[in-house]
Write a protein that holds these residues in place. Structure first.
Motif, short mmCIF file in Angstrom:
data_model
loop_
_atom_site.label_atom_id
_atom_site.label_comp_id
_atom_site.label_asym_id
_atom_site.label_seq_id
_atom_site.Cartn_x
_atom_site.Cartn_y
_atom_site.Cartn_z
N SER A 1 0.83 -1.21 0.00
CA SER A 1 0.00 0.00 0.00
C SER A 1 0.87 1.26 0.00
CB SER A 1 -0.91 0.01 1.23
OG SER A 1 -0.15 0.25 2.40
N TYR B 1 0.78 3.62 2.12
CA TYR B 1 1.26 3.81 3.50
C TYR B 1 2.54 3.00 3.72
CZ TYR B 1 1.46 3.34 8.58
OH TYR B 1 1.87 3.33 9.89
N SER C 1 2.30 5.49 12.55
CA SER C 1 0.88 5.76 12.29
C SER C 1 0.43 7.08 12.90
CB SER C 1 0.02 4.61 12.83
OG SER C 1 0.21 4.46 14.22
N ASN C 2 1.12 7.55 13.93
CA ASN C 2 0.73 8.82 14.54
C ASN C 2 0.87 9.99 13.56
OD1 ASN C 2 0.10 7.69 17.01
ND2 ASN C 2 2.19 7.89 17.78
N PHE D 1 0.00 9.92 10.62
CA PHE D 1 -1.08 9.82 9.64
C PHE D 1 -2.45 9.92 10.31
CE2 PHE D 1 2.61 7.71 8.00
CZ PHE D 1 2.63 8.00 6.64
N THR D 2 -2.48 10.29 11.56
CA THR D 2 -3.76 10.36 12.26
C THR D 2 -4.52 11.61 11.86
OG1 THR D 2 -2.74 11.50 14.12
CG2 THR D 2 -2.89 9.10 14.25
N LEU D 3 -5.64 11.79 12.49
CA LEU D 3 -6.54 12.89 12.16
C LEU D 3 -5.83 14.23 12.14
CD1 LEU D 3 -9.40 13.86 11.69
CD2 LEU D 3 -9.70 13.91 14.17
N LEU E 1 -3.39 10.55 3.74
CA LEU E 1 -3.53 9.70 2.55
C LEU E 1 -5.01 9.54 2.26
CD1 LEU E 1 -0.90 6.91 3.40
CD2 LEU E 1 -0.56 9.14 2.31
N GLN E 2 -5.33 9.41 0.98
CA GLN E 2 -6.75 9.37 0.61
C GLN E 2 -6.96 8.41 -0.56
OE1 GLN E 2 -8.91 13.05 1.12
NE2 GLN E 2 -9.81 12.86 -0.91
N ASN E 3 -8.18 7.88 -0.59
CA ASN E 3 -8.59 7.03 -1.71
C ASN E 3 -10.04 7.39 -2.02
OD1 ASN E 3 -9.67 4.86 -3.28
ND2 ASN E 3 -7.96 3.57 -2.64
N ASP E 4 -10.30 7.85 -3.23
CA ASP E 4 -11.65 8.29 -3.60
C ASP E 4 -12.53 7.17 -4.14
OD1 ASP E 4 -11.05 10.91 -2.83
OD2 ASP E 4 -10.18 11.39 -4.79
N SER E 5 -12.05 5.95 -4.03
CA SER E 5 -12.82 4.78 -4.49
C SER E 5 -13.26 4.94 -5.95
CB SER E 5 -14.03 4.53 -3.58
OG SER E 5 -13.60 4.24 -2.26
N ASP F 1 -4.76 4.78 -3.79
CA ASP F 1 -4.39 5.70 -2.72
C ASP F 1 -3.49 6.81 -3.26
OD1 ASP F 1 -5.67 3.77 -1.24
OD2 ASP F 1 -3.83 2.91 -0.39
N THR G 1 -5.55 5.52 5.64
CA THR G 1 -5.92 6.20 4.40
C THR G 1 -7.40 6.55 4.43
OG1 THR G 1 -4.23 5.00 3.17
CG2 THR G 1 -6.02 5.99 1.89
N TRP G 2 -7.69 7.84 4.30
CA TRP G 2 -9.10 8.26 4.24
C TRP G 2 -9.69 7.76 2.93
CZ3 TRP G 2 -11.86 9.95 8.19
CH2 TRP G 2 -11.17 10.44 9.31
N LYS H 1 -13.08 6.86 0.52
CA LYS H 1 -14.49 7.14 0.26
C LYS H 1 -15.29 5.85 0.42
CE LYS H 1 -17.67 8.95 -3.21
NZ LYS H 1 -17.80 9.62 -4.52
N TYR I 1 -16.21 9.65 4.07
CA TYR I 1 -14.85 9.10 4.05
C TYR I 1 -14.56 8.45 5.40
CZ TYR I 1 -13.31 10.98 -0.43
OH TYR I 1 -13.15 11.21 -1.77
#
Lengths: 55, 192
Positions: free
Chosen positions: A2, A4, A16-17, A19-21, A27-31, A36, B64-65, B67, B160
């Motif tokens: 991945s 990450y 992982s800290n 990459f937290t809120l 990181l993002q994935n718009d499906s 990613d 990973t955020w 959707k 998300y």
């Protein structure tokens, strides 16, 4: 592997800290089938990885 | 005295002092002739509403955020829901909410979800951190909702989710049944 996991392999000092809120990296994935991606990189010392590094 | 007007033309100099109550009834109105803006405060209108759910488990990459995919419509009154995105065709204020079922099989450090309007968070993430609680087959539900103004043309909402845990473990939005899975629903509160 991945995104990450690739980033962690490049920068083992990250965890992982980061990459937290409220972390400096998002990181993002718009499906949408494109996978990613880095939506935000605001780490204070480490530069954003290049496409070559992530390939 | 009854007044009969035949033919077409323009009548000037006539003022109407108002119509008696009950003179305009539903038989006198064409279907869909009353617009949202003409509905009195406190009256529920026919604004868009939807309820969708997932039909399968969705994997989530580490930290990973992602959707959330809702691919099954329970109802979608105005065909405003498509590709896991709600884009209403009527301007106004909306309520939208989701119930997500997170699945994992090892300790995790954070999970949550947010509601986004045009890509920006309109509901700040509901997020659980550092619980480090997990066993094989474990799942956890989170529910949250918010209100948002949508312009009836380009504004859209989507969901998300994020699940952070140790490497090499299951991270998913879990599907077990039509009720034990991820749901999303929303409706118009009032017109603009």
């Amino acid at each position: 592997m991945s995104l990450y996991e690739k980033i962690i392999a490049i920068y083992p000092e990250l965890n992982s800290n980061d990459f937290t809120l409220n972390g400096s990296i998002v990181l993002q994935n718009d499906s949408d089938g494109k996978g990613d991606y880095i939506a935000k990189w605001e780490h204070p010392t480490l530069p954003r990885p290049t496409e070559e590094q992530l390939a | 005295m009854a007044i009969t007007i035949n033919g077409s033309g323009t009548i000037g100099g006539v003022s109407v002092g108002g119509l008696p109550n009950g003179i305009v009834d539903t038989d006198m109105l064409a279907s869909a002739a009353v617009e949202q803006a003409k509905i009195a405060s406190g009256v529920v209108g026919n604004g868009p509403a939807f309820h969708v759910r997932a039909s399968s488990t969705q994997a989530v990459s580490q930290s990973t955020w992602t959707k959330v995919t809702f691919d099954t419509e329970i109802f979608d009154t105005d065909n405003c829901y498509s590709s896991s995105t709600f884009t209403p065709t009527v301007a106004g204020y909306y309520y939208i909410a989701a119930n997500l079922r997170f699945g994992f099989n090892a300790p995790w450090t954070g999970l949550g979800f947010s509601i986004r309007k045009n890509g920006s968070e309109v509901m700040p993430p509901i997020y659980l951190e550092q619980l480090n609680t997990a066993n094989s087959g474990t799942s956890l539900h989170l529910t949250g909702g918010c209100t948002a103004y949508l312009n009836g043309s380009s504004d859209y909402l989507d969901i998300y989710a994020n699940l952070t845990s140790g490497g090499g473990v299951v991270r998913e939005l879990n599907y077990a049944s039509t009720t034990a899975c991820c749901h999303c629903y929303g409706f118009m509160i009032r017109a603009a």
